[in-house]
Design a protein around this motif. Structure first.
Motif, PDB file in Angstrom:
ATOM      1  N   ALA A 147       0.828  -1.213   0.000  1.00 30.93           N
ATOM      2  CA  ALA A 147       0.000   0.000   0.000  1.00 30.93           C
ATOM      3  C   ALA A 147       0.860   1.261   0.000  1.00 30.93           C
ATOM      4  O   ALA A 147       0.505   2.256  -0.652  1.00 30.93           O
ATOM      5  N   ASP A 148       1.976   1.229   0.699  1.00 30.73           N
ATOM      6  CA  ASP A 148       2.882   2.376   0.692  1.00 30.73           C
ATOM      7  C   ASP A 148       3.418   2.636  -0.719  1.00 30.73           C
ATOM      8  O   ASP A 148       3.491   3.783  -1.168  1.00 30.73           O
ATOM      9  N   TRP A 149       3.790   1.566  -1.422  1.00 32.03           N
ATOM     10  CA  TRP A 149       4.298   1.743  -2.788  1.00 32.03           C
ATOM     11  C   TRP A 149       3.182   2.151  -3.739  1.00 32.03           C
ATOM     12  O   TRP A 149       3.397   2.956  -4.651  1.00 32.03           O
ATOM     13  N   ILE A 150       1.996   1.616  -3.527  1.00 26.82           N
ATOM     14  CA  ILE A 150       0.852   2.020  -4.352  1.00 26.82           C
ATOM     15  C   ILE A 150       0.599   3.519  -4.176  1.00 26.82           C
ATOM     16  O   ILE A 150       0.336   4.232  -5.154  1.00 26.82           O
ATOM     17  N   ALA A 151       0.684   3.998  -2.952  1.00 33.31           N
ATOM     18  CA  ALA A 151       0.480   5.424  -2.684  1.00 33.31           C
ATOM     19  C   ALA A 151       1.496   6.288  -3.425  1.00 33.31           C
ATOM     20  O   ALA A 151       1.189   7.418  -3.823  1.00 33.31           O
ATOM     21  N   GLU A 152       2.689   5.754  -3.646  1.00 31.36           N
ATOM     22  CA  GLU A 152       3.735   6.475  -4.377  1.00 31.36           C
ATOM     23  C   GLU A 152       3.461   6.516  -5.881  1.00 31.36           C
ATOM     24  O   GLU A 152       4.165   7.213  -6.616  1.00 31.36           O
ATOM     25  N   PHE A 189       1.631  -3.853 -12.223  1.00 33.93           N
ATOM     26  CA  PHE A 189       1.789  -4.968 -11.283  1.00 33.93           C
ATOM     27  C   PHE A 189       3.236  -5.440 -11.236  1.00 33.93           C
ATOM     28  O   PHE A 189       3.749  -5.743 -10.160  1.00 33.93           O
ATOM     29  N   LEU A 190       3.888  -5.470 -12.373  1.00 34.55           N
ATOM     30  CA  LEU A 190       5.314  -5.803 -12.396  1.00 34.55           C
ATOM     31  C   LEU A 190       6.103  -4.732 -11.660  1.00 34.55           C
ATOM     32  O   LEU A 190       6.972  -5.038 -10.841  1.00 34.55           O
ATOM     33  N   HIS A 191       5.784  -3.483 -11.928  1.00 32.74           N
ATOM     34  CA  HIS A 191       6.504  -2.382 -11.285  1.00 32.74           C
ATOM     35  C   HIS A 191       6.347  -2.441  -9.764  1.00 32.74           C
ATOM     36  O   HIS A 191       7.333  -2.371  -9.020  1.00 32.74           O
ATOM     37  N   LEU A 192       5.112  -2.605  -9.306  1.00 32.67           N
ATOM     38  CA  LEU A 192       4.867  -2.667  -7.862  1.00 32.67           C
ATOM     39  C   LEU A 192       5.490  -3.912  -7.242  1.00 32.67           C
ATOM     40  O   LEU A 192       6.017  -3.860  -6.125  1.00 32.67           O
ATOM     41  N   ALA A 193       5.451  -5.035  -7.967  1.00 29.45           N
ATOM     42  CA  ALA A 193       6.062  -6.265  -7.462  1.00 29.45           C
ATOM     43  C   ALA A 193       7.573  -6.100  -7.315  1.00 29.45           C
ATOM     44  O   ALA A 193       8.171  -6.620  -6.365  1.00 29.45           O
ATOM     45  N   MET A 194       8.185  -5.353  -8.231  1.00 28.92           N
ATOM     46  CA  MET A 194       9.622  -5.111  -8.110  1.00 28.92           C
ATOM     47  C   MET A 194       9.914  -4.227  -6.901  1.00 28.92           C
ATOM     48  O   MET A 194      10.867  -4.485  -6.160  1.00 28.92           O
ATOM     49  N   HIS A 195       9.092  -3.198  -6.671  1.00 33.52           N
ATOM     50  CA  HIS A 195       9.262  -2.385  -5.462  1.00 33.52           C
ATOM     51  C   HIS A 195       9.166  -3.271  -4.221  1.00 33.52           C
ATOM     52  O   HIS A 195       9.978  -3.163  -3.298  1.00 33.52           O
ATOM     53  N   LEU A 196       8.161  -4.143  -4.210  1.00 30.95           N
ATOM     54  CA  LEU A 196       7.950  -5.016  -3.061  1.00 30.95           C
ATOM     55  C   LEU A 196       9.123  -5.976  -2.875  1.00 30.95           C
ATOM     56  O   LEU A 196       9.612  -6.166  -1.755  1.00 30.95           O
ATOM     57  N   SER A 197       9.607  -6.551  -3.962  1.00 30.00           N
ATOM     58  CA  SER A 197      10.755  -7.470  -3.893  1.00 30.00           C
ATOM     59  C   SER A 197      11.997  -6.766  -3.367  1.00 30.00           C
ATOM     60  O   SER A 197      12.710  -7.304  -2.513  1.00 30.00           O
ATOM     61  N   ILE A 198      12.239  -5.580  -3.874  1.00 30.15           N
ATOM     62  CA  ILE A 198      13.412  -4.827  -3.425  1.00 30.15           C
ATOM     63  C   ILE A 198      13.267  -4.459  -1.953  1.00 30.15           C
ATOM     64  O   ILE A 198      14.240  -4.561  -1.184  1.00 30.15           O
ATOM     65  N   SER A 199      12.069  -4.085  -1.536  1.00 29.28           N
ATOM     66  CA  SER A 199      11.844  -3.778  -0.111  1.00 29.28           C
ATOM     67  C   SER A 199      12.154  -4.990   0.757  1.00 29.28           C
ATOM     68  O   SER A 199      12.768  -4.865   1.823  1.00 29.28           O
ATOM     69  N   GLU A 200      11.714  -6.155   0.315  1.00 25.00           N
ATOM     70  CA  GLU A 200      11.981  -7.386   1.061  1.00 25.00           C
ATOM     71  C   GLU A 200      13.480  -7.696   1.077  1.00 25.00           C
ATOM     72  O   GLU A 200      14.022  -8.087   2.111  1.00 25.00           O
ATOM     73  N   GLN A 201      14.147  -7.526  -0.053  1.00 25.29           N
ATOM     74  CA  GLN A 201      15.593  -7.763  -0.105  1.00 25.29           C
ATOM     75  C   GLN A 201      16.319  -6.865   0.880  1.00 25.29           C
ATOM     76  O   GLN A 201      17.209  -7.316   1.605  1.00 25.29           O
TER      77      GLN A 201
END
Length: 143
Positions: free
Chosen positions: A34-39, A68-80
């Motif tokens: 949700a934080d990345w979606i807000a961005e 969805f790919l863009h947000l998934a990459m943000h999420l993956s990088i956040s997890e990394q």
């Protein structure tokens, strides 16, 4: 290993967006999403219609970016970064964020490095090279 389908990923982001807008409780991973979606307000309309999201096609030839790919990459990088895996990604991201003055822009630069690593792995048939990935991010941080 967790291997969600394309529809699962799209529904996850649509649901995180819906719950956030409705003020409903979010799981920890939904909160990060949700934080990345807000961005990315440019994606809100697409995220608001889960059925259309499931059916959408994002072809390079059409010039549409895949939210969805863009947000998934943000999420993956956040997890990394959260677990510092591959080792050194957290520090490299911090350096890049500092240089750019923006965590968001740092993530976009890291996405390019992540994409390069995945492309090289697919092309060579070898496992992803985490060291090359970190080196790419570090080079961008030192420019």
């Amino acid at each position: 290993m967790f291997a969600p389908s394309q529809h699962d990923v799209r529904l996850f982001f649509c649901e995180a967006h819906r719950k956030h807008r409705a003020g409903e409780p979010l799981t920890p991973i939904e909160a990060v999403a949700a934080d990345w979606i807000a961005e990315h307000p440019e994606y809100h309309a697409e995220l608001a219609d889960a059925e259309a999201a499931k059916a959408a096609s994002y072809q390079v030839e059409e010039g549409r970016s895949n939210p969805f790919l863009h947000l998934a990459m943000h999420l993956s990088i956040s997890e990394q970064i959260g677990i510092d895996q591959p080792r050194g990604i957290k520090q490299a991201c911090e350096l890049l964020s500092h240089r750019l003055g923006s965590r968001h822009e740092a993530h976009h630069q890291i996405m390019e490095c992540l994409g390069e690593m995945i492309w090289a792995s697919q092309r060579s048939g070898l496992p992803p090279d985490g060291e090359a990935y970190i080196d790419c991010v570090r080079r961008r941080a030192m420019r």
